[in-house]
Design a protein around this motif. Structure first.
Motif, PDB file in Angstrom:
ATOM      1  N   TRP A 195     -18.714  33.742 -18.422  1.00 20.71           N
ATOM      2  CA  TRP A 195     -20.089  34.179 -18.184  1.00 20.71           C
ATOM      3  C   TRP A 195     -20.929  33.026 -17.626  1.00 20.71           C
ATOM      4  N   LEU A 196     -20.730  31.827 -18.153  1.00 12.61           N
ATOM      5  CA  LEU A 196     -21.440  30.659 -17.627  1.00 12.61           C
ATOM      6  C   LEU A 196     -21.023  30.374 -16.195  1.00 12.61           C
ATOM      7  N   TRP A 197     -19.735  30.484 -15.920  1.00 13.12           N
ATOM      8  CA  TRP A 197     -19.236  30.199 -14.570  1.00 13.12           C
ATOM      9  C   TRP A 197     -19.838  31.167 -13.557  1.00 13.12           C
ATOM     10  N   ILE A 198     -20.099  32.413 -13.985  1.00  9.06           N
ATOM     11  CA  ILE A 198     -20.749  33.383 -13.097  1.00  9.06           C
ATOM     12  C   ILE A 198     -22.167  32.931 -12.778  1.00  9.06           C
ATOM     13  N   GLY A 199     -22.805  32.217 -13.695  1.00  6.48           N
ATOM     14  CA  GLY A 199     -24.116  31.649 -13.431  1.00  6.48           C
ATOM     15  C   GLY A 199     -25.290  32.376 -14.045  1.00  6.48           C
ATOM     16  N   HIS A 200     -25.062  33.192 -15.060  1.00  6.95           N
ATOM     17  CA  HIS A 200     -26.159  33.908 -15.700  1.00  6.95           C
ATOM     18  C   HIS A 200     -26.819  33.033 -16.762  1.00  6.95           C
ATOM     19  N   ARG A 201     -28.107  32.866 -16.625  1.00  6.25           N
ATOM     20  CA  ARG A 201     -28.867  31.989 -17.523  1.00  6.25           C
ATOM     21  C   ARG A 201     -28.776  32.391 -18.995  1.00  6.25           C
ATOM     22  N   PRO A 202     -28.799  33.675 -19.370  1.00  8.88           N
ATOM     23  CA  PRO A 202     -28.711  34.029 -20.794  1.00  8.88           C
ATOM     24  C   PRO A 202     -27.422  33.538 -21.461  1.00  8.88           C
ATOM     25  N   ALA A 203     -26.397  33.265 -20.691  1.00  4.78           N
ATOM     26  CA  ALA A 203     -25.144  32.762 -21.258  1.00  4.78           C
ATOM     27  C   ALA A 203     -25.355  31.410 -21.941  1.00  4.78           C
ATOM     28  N   LEU A 204     -26.339  30.637 -21.474  1.00  2.00           N
ATOM     29  CA  LEU A 204     -26.628  29.343 -22.101  1.00  2.00           C
ATOM     30  C   LEU A 204     -27.073  29.515 -23.549  1.00  2.00           C
ATOM     31  N   ILE A 205     -27.929  30.479 -23.796  1.00  2.49           N
ATOM     32  CA  ILE A 205     -28.447  30.670 -25.144  1.00  2.49           C
ATOM     33  C   ILE A 205     -27.365  31.256 -26.056  1.00  2.49           C
ATOM     34  N   VAL A 206     -26.529  32.131 -25.513  1.00  2.00           N
ATOM     35  CA  VAL A 206     -25.417  32.684 -26.305  1.00  2.00           C
ATOM     36  C   VAL A 206     -24.436  31.563 -26.637  1.00  2.00           C
ATOM     37  N   ASP A 207     -24.133  30.717 -25.655  1.00  2.00           N
ATOM     38  CA  ASP A 207     -23.247  29.578 -25.895  1.00  2.00           C
ATOM     39  C   ASP A 207     -23.844  28.645 -26.939  1.00  2.00           C
ATOM     40  N   ALA A 208     -25.147  28.439 -26.876  1.00  2.00           N
ATOM     41  CA  ALA A 208     -25.810  27.556 -27.834  1.00  2.00           C
ATOM     42  C   ALA A 208     -25.668  28.100 -29.259  1.00  2.00           C
ATOM     43  N   VAL A 209     -25.900  29.374 -29.438  1.00  2.00           N
ATOM     44  CA  VAL A 209     -25.817  29.973 -30.773  1.00  2.00           C
ATOM     45  C   VAL A 209     -24.389  29.910 -31.309  1.00  2.00           C
ATOM     46  N   VAL A 210     -23.409  30.259 -30.485  1.00  2.00           N
ATOM     47  CA  VAL A 210     -22.009  30.243 -30.921  1.00  2.00           C
ATOM     48  C   VAL A 210     -21.564  28.818 -31.227  1.00  2.00           C
ATOM     49  N   ALA A 211     -21.910  27.866 -30.359  1.00  2.00           N
ATOM     50  CA  ALA A 211     -21.484  26.476 -30.563  1.00  2.00           C
ATOM     51  C   ALA A 211     -22.115  25.869 -31.819  1.00  2.00           C
ATOM     52  N   VAL A 212     -23.385  26.134 -32.056  1.00  2.00           N
ATOM     53  CA  VAL A 212     -24.035  25.601 -33.264  1.00  2.00           C
ATOM     54  C   VAL A 212     -23.437  26.253 -34.512  1.00  2.00           C
ATOM     55  N   ALA A 213     -23.153  27.551 -34.448  1.00  2.00           N
ATOM     56  CA  ALA A 213     -22.530  28.226 -35.599  1.00  2.00           C
ATOM     57  C   ALA A 213     -21.140  27.648 -35.877  1.00  2.00           C
ATOM     58  N   LEU A 214     -20.344  27.459 -34.835  1.00  2.00           N
ATOM     59  CA  LEU A 214     -19.021  26.851 -35.019  1.00  2.00           C
ATOM     60  C   LEU A 214     -19.150  25.436 -35.569  1.00  2.00           C
ATOM     61  N   GLY A 215     -20.096  24.686 -35.038  1.00  2.00           N
ATOM     62  CA  GLY A 215     -20.309  23.324 -35.519  1.00  2.00           C
ATOM     63  C   GLY A 215     -20.652  23.294 -36.993  1.00  2.00           C
ATOM     64  N   ALA A 216     -21.541  24.179 -37.412  1.00  2.00           N
ATOM     65  CA  ALA A 216     -21.928  24.227 -38.827  1.00  2.00           C
ATOM     66  C   ALA A 216     -20.735  24.615 -39.703  1.00  2.00           C
TER      67      ALA A 216
END
Length: 143
Positions: free
Chosen positions: A64-85
């Protein structure tokens, strides 16, 4: 020279794809499902499933990020922070229940890395101006 929003979003795809590859490798190929009822085994079980579910989610987000859609950044942020925690908390639980220091430290460090990546994408998302699907360009942030 102005930078397009899609190009800025695509920059995050590589890191997310590398993270997804590692998560999928360790979740599906390298590790066996843990057993046991002690805190260490239960924490390891959570890590085991976080690797698998997070790997699949991160792979989809990388596309989704590679396609270039901006909302993918916020979804990636939420998933990455959840995984990190999850990784930090489980790594600490494993350490306090008699786990190997090296193994627990690696899990905690990886958790911090995922959380840091998520926070960075969160900041990039909100630094971009304009509507979510804007094909316009924005200037790169001042250093």
């Amino acid at each position: 020279m102005p930078v397009s929003i899609a190009w800025r979003v695509r920059q995050a795809a590589t890191g997310t794809a590398i993270g997804a590859t590692l998560l999928l490798f360790f979740g599906f190929v390298h590790l066996a499902r843990p057993t046991g009822t002690d805190l260490f085994s239960q924490a390891w079980l959570v890590v085991y499933y976080a690797l698998r579910i997070g790997g699949v989610a991160s792979a989809a987000i990388a596309v989704w990020l590679w396609i270039g859609h901006r909302p993918a950044l916020i979804v990636d942020a939420v998933v990455a922070v959840a995984l990190g925690a999850i990784f930090v908390l489980c790594g600490l639980a494993m350490l306090f229940d008699g786990g190997e220091v090296f193994q627990s430290a690696i899990i905690v460090i990886c958790g911090g890395s995922f959380a840091s990546s998520g926070l960075r994408n969160w900041r990039v998302f909100f630094q971009m101006s304009g509507p979510l699907r804007s094909p316009t360009t924005v200037a790169p942030p001042a250093l």
